[in-house]
Design a protein around this motif. Structure first.
Motif, PDB file in Angstrom:
ATOM      1  N   ALA A  56       0.831  -1.207   0.000  1.00  0.00           N
ATOM      2  CA  ALA A  56       0.000   0.000   0.000  1.00  0.00           C
ATOM      3  C   ALA A  56       0.862   1.252   0.000  1.00  0.00           C
ATOM      4  O   ALA A  56       0.583   2.223   0.692  1.00  0.00           O
ATOM      5  N   ARG A  58       2.394   4.626  -1.820  1.00  0.00           N
ATOM      6  CA  ARG A  58       1.898   5.563  -2.825  1.00  0.00           C
ATOM      7  C   ARG A  58       3.003   5.832  -3.861  1.00  0.00           C
ATOM      8  O   ARG A  58       3.491   6.941  -4.022  1.00  0.00           O
ATOM      9  N   ASP A 183      -5.902   4.930  -7.573  1.00  0.00           N
ATOM     10  CA  ASP A 183      -6.015   4.365  -6.222  1.00  0.00           C
ATOM     11  C   ASP A 183      -5.765   2.863  -6.211  1.00  0.00           C
ATOM     12  O   ASP A 183      -6.156   2.172  -5.265  1.00  0.00           O
ATOM     13  N   LEU A 187      -4.741   1.530  -2.213  1.00  0.00           N
ATOM     14  CA  LEU A 187      -4.900   2.885  -1.673  1.00  0.00           C
ATOM     15  C   LEU A 187      -6.374   3.197  -1.432  1.00  0.00           C
ATOM     16  O   LEU A 187      -7.263   2.681  -2.105  1.00  0.00           O
ATOM     17  N   SER A 188      -6.619   4.102  -0.476  1.00  0.00           N
ATOM     18  CA  SER A 188      -7.974   4.569  -0.182  1.00  0.00           C
ATOM     19  C   SER A 188      -7.897   6.057   0.157  1.00  0.00           C
ATOM     20  O   SER A 188      -7.062   6.471   0.962  1.00  0.00           O
ATOM     21  N   HIS A 241      -0.512   7.887  -6.573  1.00  0.00           N
ATOM     22  CA  HIS A 241       0.864   7.470  -6.822  1.00  0.00           C
ATOM     23  C   HIS A 241       1.625   8.572  -7.547  1.00  0.00           C
ATOM     24  O   HIS A 241       1.061   9.295  -8.374  1.00  0.00           O
ATOM     25  N   SER A 284       1.922  11.840  -1.717  1.00  0.00           N
ATOM     26  CA  SER A 284       2.262  10.703  -2.576  1.00  0.00           C
ATOM     27  C   SER A 284       3.755  10.443  -2.418  1.00  0.00           C
ATOM     28  O   SER A 284       4.433  11.111  -1.644  1.00  0.00           O
ATOM     29  N   HIS A 310       3.496   4.940   3.194  1.00  0.00           N
ATOM     30  CA  HIS A 310       2.387   4.005   3.286  1.00  0.00           C
ATOM     31  C   HIS A 310       1.065   4.763   3.341  1.00  0.00           C
ATOM     32  O   HIS A 310       0.980   5.889   3.813  1.00  0.00           O
ATOM     33  N   ASP A 311       0.019   4.106   2.845  1.00  0.00           N
ATOM     34  CA  ASP A 311      -1.293   4.737   2.754  1.00  0.00           C
ATOM     35  C   ASP A 311      -1.791   5.203   4.124  1.00  0.00           C
ATOM     36  O   ASP A 311      -2.300   6.311   4.269  1.00  0.00           O
ATOM     37  N   HIS A 315      -2.617   9.010   5.505  1.00  0.00           N
ATOM     38  CA  HIS A 315      -3.884   9.444   6.124  1.00  0.00           C
ATOM     39  C   HIS A 315      -3.608  10.231   7.404  1.00  0.00           C
ATOM     40  O   HIS A 315      -4.179  11.309   7.638  1.00  0.00           O
TER      41      HIS A 315
END
Length: 800
Positions: A56, A58, A183, A187-188, A241, A284, A310-311, A315
């Motif tokens: 996960a 980016r 995504d 990814l979210s 990404h 990203s 990391h995703d 966040h």
């Protein structure tokens, strides 16, 4: 405003040159060998980092797996991170860099008081990619020298060819363009969209996103069209990404297997910059090339991740970053807070705080969101700093302290006297009051005992007899006559009745005790054919009646003298020895009937404004007319010693004064015993009176002279109304805030700003001086002007 240093680091083979520049051409330089172990530590850390965050990411995935990597990789990452930080810190602590570190660390001693809490920003430029990947943000320069404020470290590309976006006031809500890219790869963006949506009260948010099945060419065109919208953007946010691509300035993935390079977007980004785009965030991976390209194009600030991220870390970073922006932190501070939070989450997300970086244009002020709506409008007009608020509170408090107000009033009246004299705006009317003063010479010549307290009634009788012989029509006796002097009272009483029999008005001065007037002794005079009024009222203010207060139960001495003079001129009524009705009641009834002239009726109807009457309960004199000592005494009254009155011939006196048309006040001339008890009947000379009487070298102003000013003001309707200092302090705060906003929004040089502030202060002073003369309105100057300067000085300091 932050103090900005620039540190350029250039590598030639194994040697690194550090060049620090700041201020007006000041610089320091040092040279260090680049340690090979540092490059090794970075490679080991980077490999451990990518192995720990395997999925996960980016950016280009380096492996597959879950977010819960094996324990061995976490341990290796923590060790590699510690080794990298220690080796990096060891390199930067070497002796050749000491002078540079000392200059950066001593900023608190050099800071001006107004800027003591302002941050120091260090912008680092690296001429090679492997230097640029090092965690320069972890350099703890401030701690070495015990500085209070940490140094904010940002980055600056080696090449910056375009100017920054000019700093301008925010146009209502900020406009944010969000681009949601590819995504894929686990990814979210839901969490990030939620955080951005929370800014909707401060910003208009517009989103361009890839959706499955969407036409790729239309998506590319939509992104380009959005970027160049004429309405412009304040912030650009990208999620998805991305990757380094030095030849094309970096690239972003907008859909699966579809990327846009920064070179392709350059013309649209230039349009966005021309329309006000200042800040961009690329949440990203591997954004070094992207940041350098955007700063080179002239964007003010860009936040990127130097390594894959990391995703979940993305966040968390965005959540903290957006919350700081919502609290109106600038983007550099917001980045600091977000990385500090990641550092505090080290056990869960090791090394994540080493990845984010802020690239800045050196000439741009860090971007921040601005409040909007009525709260924002109100905040812009409130004090912007603690010291401003404290100074405003102190000045407001001073405006409510009576001694301070009296001192300011005395100084203002002196200035007003000087202004009258310089501009030749002194009234030329003849003085309406003749002041007969019982002074030291009169006591020595006329009172056998030489004791002026209590005043000799026989001596007063001689004065009244002479005044009657000279045809004085209104006689005020400013002496307390409540006690008997048996040996002299008979003669004095006969003199008084003889004067009243000739239709002369007699008004006696008295004092208030427990709210009632102390009556003239019954053996001397009757209130059926004479009047009495109190004299003990606020110093330097006109003795006028409060709102809704009748003059029938108690009345000021000078007000009764003015009423008697006006009544005498209209012949509306006369004192009568045969009357059994209170003379004051009879006079007021006659005026109230409406048979009096307009001037007399206006005088009868005069009352203090309600606010002036109520303000005395909290020890204020708001809107209470003042005694205008800016008028020279010779325009208000004429002085005559009692001994001169008695010893000069009647023809001589008749030719010297206008007895029939002046109010005559018999009062003390400032001898030591004058007054009652501790309340002396003389006062230190006000500065304005001292200005007019420089040749006389007097030291005291007597109660009789104060009363003469009161009579003059009533007869000439000369009511100078002072606007309360506190009100003008409030208006000054509004004017100062407005001026500060004006200065922030206009590109004025520092001399122009000083000239504007000084000119406004002087102009307001001249207007207030003339309004005093022309409109009888006293506008305070010192405290309101001080408030305006309190708001204006920080802006003048910033303009250095």
């Amino acid at each position: 405003m932050a103090r900005v240093y620039r540190l350029k680091i250039s590598q030639v083979e194994q040697s690194c040159l550090f060049e620090l520049t700041w201020g007006n051409g000041r610089q320091l330089s040092a040279q260090l060998p680049f340690p090979n172990p540092l490059e090794t530590c970075y490679r080991v850390w980077q490999r451990s980092y990518l192995q720990y965050y395997q999925s996960a990411l980016r950016g280009r995935s380096v492996a597959s797996g879950k977010m819960t990597p094996q324990q061995d990789w976490r341990s290796l990452l923590v060790k590699a991170e510690r080794a990298l930080e220690e080796e990096f810190a060891k390199w930067l602590r070497q002796e050749p860099l000491y002078t540079i570190r000392r200059e950066l660390g001593r900023r608190d001693q050099d800071a001006r008081p107004a800027n003591i809490n302002a941050p120091t920003d260090l912008l680092i430029s690296c001429d090679s990619s492997h230097l640029g990947r090092l965690p320069w943000e972890t350099w703890e320069i401030a701690a070495e020298f015990g500085s209070v404020q940490p140094i904010r470290i940002g980055r600056l590309p080696i090449n910056v060819r375009e100017r920054a976006v000019p700093s301008q006031p925010q146009r209502g809500k900020a406009r944010i363009l969000v681009i949601l890219g590819d995504d894929s790869g686990g990814l979210s963006f839901e969490s990030e969209q939620s955080e951005i949506a929370a800014l909707s009260r401060l910003a208009d948010i517009h989103t361009v996103a890839w959706k499955p099945g969407a036409d790729i060419e239309r998506l590319k065109q939509a992104i380009c069209d959005r970027l160049q919208e004429p309405a412009g953007w304040d912030m650009l946010l990208f999620f998805g990404h991305s990757n380094e691509a030095k030849q094309v300035g970096g690239e972003i993935a907008i859909a699966p297997h579809t990327s846009l390079t920064l070179r392709e977007l350059e013309p649209y980004l230039r349009q966005a910059k021309a329309h006000g785009l200042k800040f961009a965030l690329f949440n990203s991976c591997k954004g070094l090339d992207i940041a350098q390209t955007l700063i080179d194009l002239g964007l003010n600030q860009v936040v990127v991740m130097r390594e894959p991220i990391h995703d979940r870390v993305a966040h968390i970073f965005l959540k903290q970053f957006m919350r700081s922006l919502a609290q109106f932190d600038d983007v550099h501070t917001a980045l600091q807070k977000a990385t500090q939070f990641l550092h505090s989450s080290h056990k869960t997300y090791p090394s994540a705080y080493l990845v984010p970086s802020l690239f800045r244009h050196a000439d741009a002020v860090p971007f921040r969101l601005q409040p909007v709506g009525w709260r924002a409008w109100l905040r812009a007009w409130l004090p912007q700093t603690r010291w401003q608020a404290a100074a405003l509170c102190i000045i407001a408090g001073l405006s409510l302290i009576a001694p301070v107000g009296n001192s300011l009033l005395a100084g203002r009246l002196w200035t007003q006297a000087l202004y009258r004299d310089l501009t030749q705006q002194v009234p030329t009317a003849s003085p309406p009051v003749l002041l007969v003063q019982i002074d030291e010479d009169s006591i020595r010549r006329g009172i056998p005992s030489g004791e002026p307290y209590p005043i000799d009634r026989a001596y007063l009788a001689e004065i009244v007899e002479r005044l009657s012989a000279l045809d004085a029509q209104v006689i005020g006796i400013d002496y307390l006559l409540d006690r008997s002097q048996a040996e002299n009272d008979v003669r004095f009483a006969e003199t008084l009745t003889a004067a009243v029999a000739q239709n002369r008005w007699l008004v006696f001065g008295t004092i208030l005790e427990s709210g009632d007037e102390v009556d003239v002794h019954d053996d001397l005079a009757s209130l059926d054919w004479a009047m009495q009024g109190y004299t003990n009222t606020p110093q330097w203010y006109l003795r006028a009646l409060p709102a809704a207060r009748s003059c029938r139960d108690r009345c000021p001495f000078v007000y009764l003298l003015a009423l008697a003079q006006r009544t005498r001129l209209t012949a509306a009524t006369r004192p009568d020895l045969a009357s059994s009705d209170d003379l004051r009641e009879t006079l007021l009834d006659k005026i109230q009937d409406g048979s009096s002239d307009d001037a007399l009726h206006q005088l009868y109807s005069l009352r203090l404004p309600l606010l002036a009457s109520l303000s005395r309960f909290w020890r204020q004199r708001w809107l209470h007319p003042v005694l205008d000592f800016s008028l020279p005494p010779e325009q208000v009254y004429e002085r005559l010693s009692a001994y001169q009155l008695l010893e000069s011939s009647i023809p001589q006196m008749e030719s010297q004064f206008d007895w029939a048309h002046q109010v005559v006040i018999v009062a003390s001339g400032g001898y030591g015993e004058a007054g009652t008890g501790f309340n002396k009947d003389y006062f230190p000379l006000p500065p304005a009176i001292a200005y007019w009487q420089q040749a006389d070298r007097l030291q005291w102003l007597t109660g009789g002279e104060v009363n003469a000013y009161g009579v003059h003001h009533f007869l000439h309707q000369h009511y100078v109304v002072p606007i309360p200092d506190l009100w003008l302090v409030g208006i000054g705060a509004i004017a100062g805030a407005g001026l500060s906003l004006f200065l922030r929004r206009r590109s004025l040089s520092r001399p122009q700003q000083w000239l504007l502030l000084t000119g406004l202060s002087a102009g307001y002073g001249l207007i207030s001086l003339q309004l005093y003369v022309s409109a009888l309105v006293l506008l305070p100057w010192l405290l309101p002007t001080a408030v305006v300067w309190i708001y204006g000085l920080p802006q003048l300091t910033r303009s250095r």
